[in-house]
Design an enzyme around this catalytic site. Structure first.
Site, short mmCIF file in Angstrom:
data_model
loop_
_atom_site.label_atom_id
_atom_site.label_comp_id
_atom_site.label_asym_id
_atom_site.label_seq_id
_atom_site.Cartn_x
_atom_site.Cartn_y
_atom_site.Cartn_z
CD GLU A 452 0.52 0.76 3.45
OE1 GLU A 452 0.28 0.86 4.15
OE2 GLU A 452 1.75 0.71 3.05
CD GLU A 455 7.81 3.72 -0.63
OE1 GLU A 455 7.72 3.35 -1.43
OE2 GLU A 455 7.87 4.21 0.28
#
Length: 702
Positions: A452, A455
């Site tokens: 997401e 990271e």
């Protein structure tokens, strides 16, 4: 005046002008290298990078001078050349002694003040006053607009006693090509001007002064460098001409010649090129150099939207920081930050820091350019991303400015962002090279993402799904403009399907927080109600997926995928505010999510992979954008972001809960500055300026 003299006056003036212009062009250079005494006991101890708490950043606003500088702790910190992802310097600072009883380091032992030359330039005046009231050092710092030189004009004042009671030393810590290890240093005399040289591979630096050196030495870090020498003897007693390793170069300023002087650090592909550049810069009139630097930035600022005179200093400073973050060789490559987070605890292993390109950060930067009226810069970023896609097939997690991947994770919001940007800029010409490859990849891999937007974890993210739906909707429109109707239908059908699935995949009905109904940060399984344990990165721990919330769900509103008044949005707002909102003395802000580990464990410890995430000013901006989408005034959030900026107009990645002051995380964070610009403009226009209207019309205002 005789008529004969008047007749030849124009020719005399022309000759004078030509001679003046040629004076600074050093036609030939003679270099003598000193090799008498080499430093011993190398290679020196391992060094770190500089603090990420930058007080200023700068570069010439052109593509000619390829030098970028940063300021931290009242001194020059990382300097970059010839590309913005290549750091060559850790620090250049002054050290003061009386030769017998004390040693004072300006970065630790003074009270500093930072001033901008003007609100419309990235030039700085630093005033460092000794905490014990003995001396003051005033410095002006900027770059030569025509050459690869960093310029510092310094003035030393004795506040106690006289100038003769003090010795002033300059310490230079080279970290060429992102490495502090095994740099080579040596001394030369170039056309009778002594210079301290440092090199690694094909990058050379030349440090010089317009009053010369009283003495110099090149030693090994914490072995026999100038700082170690001064700590032991209160004056320079070692004089080495060369060293190779973890080196520090030092010189004594001859205050008997002048207490006000210029220091120039120049760069080149050889020692003769760097030295020649230094001599040319030193030969220029200082005021002309300074005024030319200021004028370039002032002209840029005057091209920006001033919103009928409402534009303020932080707006202009943010825009200049964003503009300065573009590489001058790989145009359109805007990095995330001219800093290395927690740099004073990071070794050579951290070569990238944040001077890399993230597609997501670049997207926000481009939106700020659009809001401010600099569409050309935004278009260059898209052209750069098209090149990255061509080279890699997709958008990697982040890249060097050449487009070469640094980290290799795959984040689907980073694939969608360039598509949305293409729609906003009407860049339908990028369909085959950028839009179609990315849209096809999103359909193939989504809606589950490998990582997401923080990271750290894969799964079903409301923020990522918002980007996917918006990106595919924009891709469908661009496909139609290119008469690819089959793909247009495919993209739109997938977007519609995923928009309907967002709640089923990411909204829990039985969570442990508040009333149990809210969007979770990420679902590891395609069931947000499932009892599923996820791992929080950076030592955050193991938690049920339903326990973790994140303000990022507001991307659903910002991208036009959900209404600001959607009951599920309102439910999650309440849960997020009660769980991860903090009202600091400077204004409200939010954590990325509860139990975040990406930040300093405490004010006494730097982050080394395990810690506690702090508050993010950009999330204050995102909340303000939501308020605008809901038809409300975002001024309180705008003011909070302004309060989070330091005296140099820098907004950091994270701030402390009890003070609202910056941590040692990335500073400036370009995403945060871009967020401020878009929020500033959106608050004036009373609309979310970076929302793709085609998405809003399809899913909210239909």
């Amino acid at each position: 005046m005789s008529r004969k003299l008047i007749k030849y006056l124009p020719l005399l003036m022309l000759a004078s002008s030509v001679l003046s212009g040629c004076f600074n062009n050093v036609s030939s250079i003679k270099i003598d290298r000193f090799n008498n005494i080499s430093a011993v006991n190398g290679p020196g101890e391992e060094d770190t990078w500089a603090s990420a708490q930058k007080q200023g950043v700068g570069t010439a606003n052109n593509y000619v001078s390829k030098v970028w500088f940063t300021l931290a702790n009242g001194a020059i910190s990382e300097v970059y050349y010839p590309t913005i992802d290549t750091a060559d310097v850790k620090e250049i600072k002054f050290i003061v002694t009386d030769g017998k009883s004390f040693v004072s380091d300006e970065t630790n032992d003074t009270i500093g003040k930072v001033e901008k030359f003007t609100d419309k330039s990235l030039g700085y005046k630093l005033v460092n006053t000794d905490k014990k009231g003995r001396y003051r050092i005033t410095k002006e710092i900027f770059t030569d607009v025509k050459r690869n030189s960093l310029i510092m004009k310094a003035k030393f004042e004795a506040l106690e006693g006289s100038i003769n009671d003090y010795k002033l030393y300059l310490a230079y810590d080279p970290h060429i090509k992102n490495q502090g290890s095994y740099n080579e240093g040596y001394v030369i005399k170039a056309n009778n001007n002594e210079m301290l040289m440092a090199k690694r591979d094909n990058i050379y630096t030349a440090l010089s002064s317009n009053i010369g050196w009283k003495g110099y030495s090149i030693g090994y870090y914490k072995v026999n460098d100038i700082m170690t020498n001064l700590d032991e003897n209160k004056q320079m007693t070692k004089h080495y001409d060369s060293a190779r390793g973890n080196i520090i170069e030092g010189a004594e300023i001859d205050l008997t010649k002048n207490s006000e002087f210029e220091i120039v650090l120049s760069f080149g592909g050889s020692d003769s090129e760097a030295a020649k550049t230094a001599l040319e810069t030193l030969g220029e009139d200082y005021n002309n150099l300074k005024n030319n630097y200021i004028d370039e930035w002032t002209k840029y600022c005057n091209t920006l939207n001033n919103f009928n005179g409402k534009a303020n200093s932080l707006y202009y400073n943010s825009m200049m920081i964003l503009k300065a973050s573009e590489d001058k060789t790989n145009k359109g490559a805007y990095i995330a930050s001219l800093s290395i987070p927690w740099g004073d605890g990071q070794s050579d292993d951290n070569t990238g820091g944040y001077h890399l390109v993230w597609s997501r950060d670049l997207y926000h930067v481009a939106n700020a350019f659009i809001a401010a009226g600099d569409v050309d810069s935004a278009n260059r970023s898209l052209d750069y991303l098209a090149k990255v896609v061509k080279d890699n097939g997709v958008i990697p997690q982040n890249t060097w400015i050449s487009g070469k991947p640094y980290w290799t994770g795959i984040q689907l919001d980073e694939q969608a962002d360039p598509i949305i940007l293409s729609y906003r800029l009407k860049r339908y010409d990028l369909y085959d090279s950028l839009v179609k490859p990315l849209a096809d990849f999103i359909i193939k891999m989504g809606p589950k993402t490998g990582q997401e937007r923080w990271e750290e974890i894969g799964g079903y993210s409301p923020a990522t799904m918002a980007a996917e739906v918006a990106g595919l909707t924009c891709a469908a429109y661009i496909a139609e403009q290119n008469k690819d109707y089959e793909s247009a239908q495919k993209y739109q059908e997938k977007a519609d399907n995923w928009q309907k699935l967002i709640d089923n995949l990411t909204y829990t009905e039985n969570g442990p927080l508040e009333n149990g109904q809210y969007y979770i940060r990420i679902a590891g399984l395609p069931d947000p109600n499932a009892d599923f344990t996820i791992s929080i990165a950076n030592g955050g721990g193991m938690y049920d997926q339903k326990e973790i919330v994140d303000p990022s769900f507001l991307e659903l509103v910002r991208l036009g995928v959900k209404s600001a008044e959607d009951p599920k949005i309102l439910n999650t707002l309440r849960v997020v505010d009660s769980t991860i909102k903090v009202d600091t003395p400077k204004g409200p802000s939010w954590y990325r999510y509860n139990h975040d580990g990406y930040g300093e464990p405490s004010k006494e410890e730097l982050y080394h992979g395990v810690g506690k995430g702090r508050l993010w000013p950009l999330l204050t901006g995102e909340r303000g954008m939501y308020e605008i989408a809901a038809g409300k005034d975002a001024t309180p959030y705008l003011k909070a972001m302004e309060n989070f900026a330091n005296e140099g107009g820098i907004i950091s990645e994270q701030v402390w809960e009890d003070t609202g002051l910056p941590t040692d995380s990335a500073s400036p964070l370009n995403w945060a500055h871009a967020e401020y610009v878009v929020l500033f403009a959106s608050n004036i226009e009373h609309k979310v300026l970076d929302m793709p209207d085609i998405v809003y019309k399809r899913y909210v205002s239909k």
